[in-house]
Design a protein around this motif. Structure first.
Motif, mmCIF file in Angstrom:
data_model
loop_
_atom_site.group_PDB
_atom_site.id
_atom_site.type_symbol
_atom_site.label_atom_id
_atom_site.label_comp_id
_atom_site.label_asym_id
_atom_site.label_seq_id
_atom_site.Cartn_x
_atom_site.Cartn_y
_atom_site.Cartn_z
ATOM 1 N N PRO A 57 0.478 -1.460 -0.135
ATOM 2 C CA PRO A 57 0.226 -0.084 -0.048
ATOM 3 C C PRO A 57 0.837 1.454 0.183
ATOM 4 O O PRO A 57 0.312 2.647 -0.344
ATOM 5 N N ASP A 76 -5.540 -1.110 3.774
ATOM 6 C CA ASP A 76 -4.353 -1.448 4.393
ATOM 7 C C ASP A 76 -3.699 -2.091 5.452
ATOM 8 O O ASP A 76 -4.040 -1.398 6.567
ATOM 9 N N ARG A 77 -2.976 -3.070 5.188
ATOM 10 C CA ARG A 77 -2.642 -4.042 6.529
ATOM 11 C C ARG A 77 -3.825 -4.861 7.010
ATOM 12 O O ARG A 77 -4.877 -5.006 7.610
#
Length: 434
Positions: free
Chosen positions: A86, A418-419
Motif C-alpha cells: 500500500p 491497508d494492512r
C-alpha cells in the motif's frame, strides 16, 4: 512558538479564525483542495488511493485560463497500483497525465525523511533536495516567481513538516527550544505533560524553520516585483493533537486536529491591514474561492462555496457551519486504536459530532475552548443539540452523504484496507466515548 515572519504576514492578511479541514488527514485534504469536492464525491477518503486522472481540478482550471501552473513538494493523491504494497507508490514518479493540470513539477508522492528527500521532475528524473527539504523547495519556488513574473501563475508549495517525525528539524531550530519551558493546553493529561513538552519542542522547531522559509518566499515576491498583485495563501492540511487528550496526530474531530491556520494576503485588492474572518471556511471552499478571486468561471463539478465576493466586500462569509467527516478511520487511528466513523459540524461557537451510535460530542467552544466538557445529553443544551443536528442533517443531504459504515464505502470504491486497518474489536464504537 517563534514565528516572526508569519506574525508579520498576519498583520497584512485576512486571518481565517475558523478554517476547517473537511477530513483532517493528508490525502483526503489534498484531493478536496484540488477538486473543490467533498471526500465521498472525489473518492479520496483514505490515504494512498488514486484521485481519478479525469478529475476536474484547480490546476486544470487555472491552466485553461492561461496561467502557468506549478507544484513543488508533497503530492499524495496518486496512490499505488492495485495488489502492490500500500505504500509502494510513495517512492514512484507520477505520470504526466496524472499531474492534474500542473506543468512545472518537482514532486514526490510522500516522504517523511525531510533530510534525505528527493523529487521527480517533469521528465520523471530523480533529484535530491540538499539538506532539510523545506529550504531548497522554497528556493525553487522563488526561482519560479522570477521566471514567471511577467505571466499569471498558480503555484502550490507543499511542505512535509511539521508532520511527524517531530524531531528532525535542523539543529539550530531545535536549539531554540531546548531550554524553554513550553506551556501546554489544559487538556493535556498530567501523566503526558513531559512527553508533550518534548514533542512540542520538536514540532515548534519545524514550525520556526517553515517560518524562515515563509519569510524567504515573501522577500522573493518583493524582489521579483510582484508582491502587490500576488495572492499568497498559507494553510495546512490538518492539525495535530500533540498530546491533547493524551494522543498524537490527526483524523480526530477535536479542534487540535480539524482546525488549520489560514492567512490570505493580496495587497492590491484586499489591502494590507489585518482583517479577521470568523465564519467557518472548509477545504472544498478553497478552490472555488481562489478561482473566484481571479475572475475565473467555476467548474460545475466543484461543491464548495465561492466566498470571493465576501472577501472583496469585507462582509462576513455568511457560512454558518463547516462539515467535518471521517468516512473510514485508518492507519494511526484505525479501529483497533479507537478510531470510528463520524460526521459533524464546526460553527463559530459549537462543535457537534455524531458517530454510528448517534450523538457523540457537543462543545461550546467559546465557553470551553479546550473542549473539556462534552455537552451531549445535557438538558440545558438540548435545544442547541437539536438545532445542530438539523444543521448537520442538511449538510449531509446537500452532499449526498448517507453516513454509512466504513466497509460500505470501501466496497463501493473497490478499495482494499491497508494492512490491519480493517480489524476492530466487537465493541469498538463504545471505546473511548466521552
Amino acid at each position: 512558538m517563534i514565528t516572526p515572519h508569519l506574525d508579520r504576514l498576519a498583520t497584512e492578511s485576512l486571518v481565517f479564525e475558523n478554517a476547517v479541514a473537511v477530513t483532517p488527514v493528508c490525502a483526503p485534504w489534498r484531493a478536496s483542495f484540488l477538486t473543490g469536492q467533498y471526500p465521498l464525491t472525489n473518492g479520496l477518503f483514505y490515504n494512498d488511493k488514486p484521485l481519478p486522472t479525469q478529475a476536474v481540478t484547480i490546476g486544470k482550471a487555472f491552466k485553461e485560463a492561461g496561467y502557468q501552473t506549478g507544484y513543488i513538494g508533497k503530492w499524495h493523491v496518486n496512490g499505488h497500483q492495485r495488489g502492490e504494497d500500500p505504500f509502494s507508490g510513495r517512492n514512484k514518479p507520477i505520470p504526466k497525465e496524472r499531474r492534474q493540470g500542473f506543468d512545472y513539477w518537482k514532486v514526490r508522492e510522500v516522504t517523511h525523511d525531510y533530510n534525505n528527500s528527493y523529487y521527480f521532475d517533469e521528465n520523471d528524473e530523480k533529484h535530491f533536495w540538499e539538506g532539510y527539504d523545506v529550504f531548497p523547495q522554497t528556493d525553487s519556488a522563488i526561482s519560479y516567481f522570477h521566471k514567471n513574473k511577467d505571466n499569471p501563475f498558480f503555484l502550490v508549495l507543499s511542505y512535509g513538516p511539521p508532520h511527524d517525525p517531530y524531531f528532525t528539524a535542523p539543529q539550530e531550530y531545535k536549539d531554540l527550544y531546548r531550554d524553554r519551558t513550553l506551556s501546554l493546553r489544559p487538556n493535556v493529561p498530567e501523566m503526558y505533560q513531559d512527553s508533550a513538552r518534548r514533542v512540542l519542542a520538536g514540532y515548534y522547531a519545524h514550525c520556526t524553520a517553515i517560518d524562515k522559509a515563509v519569510g524567504d518566499l515573501l522577500k522573493g515576491l518583493e524582489d521579483a516585483g510582484i508582491a502587490e498583485n500576488t495572492i499568497f495563501v498559507f494553510t495546512s492540511d490538518h492539525g495535530d493533537m500533540l498530546m491533547s487528550r493524551g494522543v498524537l496526530k490527526k483524523q480526530r474531530p477535536w479542534d487540535e486536529s480539524i482546525k488549520v491556520p489560514m492567512l490570505m494576503r493580496w495587497p492590491a485588492k484586499l489591502g494590507t491591514v489585518r482583517r479577521d474572518v470568523y465564519d467557518p471556511i472548509n477545504t472544498p471552499d478553497l478552490a472555488p474561492t481562489l478561482l473566484g478571486l481571479c475572475g475565473i468561471d467555476l467548474p460545475e463539478s466543484m461543491e464548495g462555496e465561492d466566498f470571493s465576493a465576501a472577501l472583496f466586500s469585507g462582509e462576513d462569509l455568511g457560512n454558518e457551519a463547516a462539515l467535518i467527516t471521517l468516512p473510514v478511520p485508518f492507519h494511526e487511528w484505525q479501529f483497533m486504536n479507537g478510531g470510528r466513523e463520524y460526521r459533524g459540524v464546526r460553527t463559530r461557537k459549537y462543535t457537534y459530532v455524531k458517530d454510528l451510535m448517534g450523538p457523540w460530542l457537543l462543545y461550546d467552544n467559546e465557553q470551553d475552548p479546550f473542549q473539556m466538557k462534552n455537552l451531549v445529553g445535557v438538558p440545558q443544551y438540548a435545544q442547541v443539540q437539536e438545532y445542530l443536528e438539523a444543521v448537520l442533517s442538511k449538510k449531509l443531504a446537500d452532499t449526498q452523504d448517507e453516513f454509512l459504515p466504513a466497509d460500505t464505502y470501501m466496497r463501493r470504491r473497490a478499495y482494499i484496507y491497508d494492512r490491519n486497518d480493517s480489524l476492530r474489536p466487537a465493541n469498538y464504537l463504545e471505546l473511548n466515548r466521552d
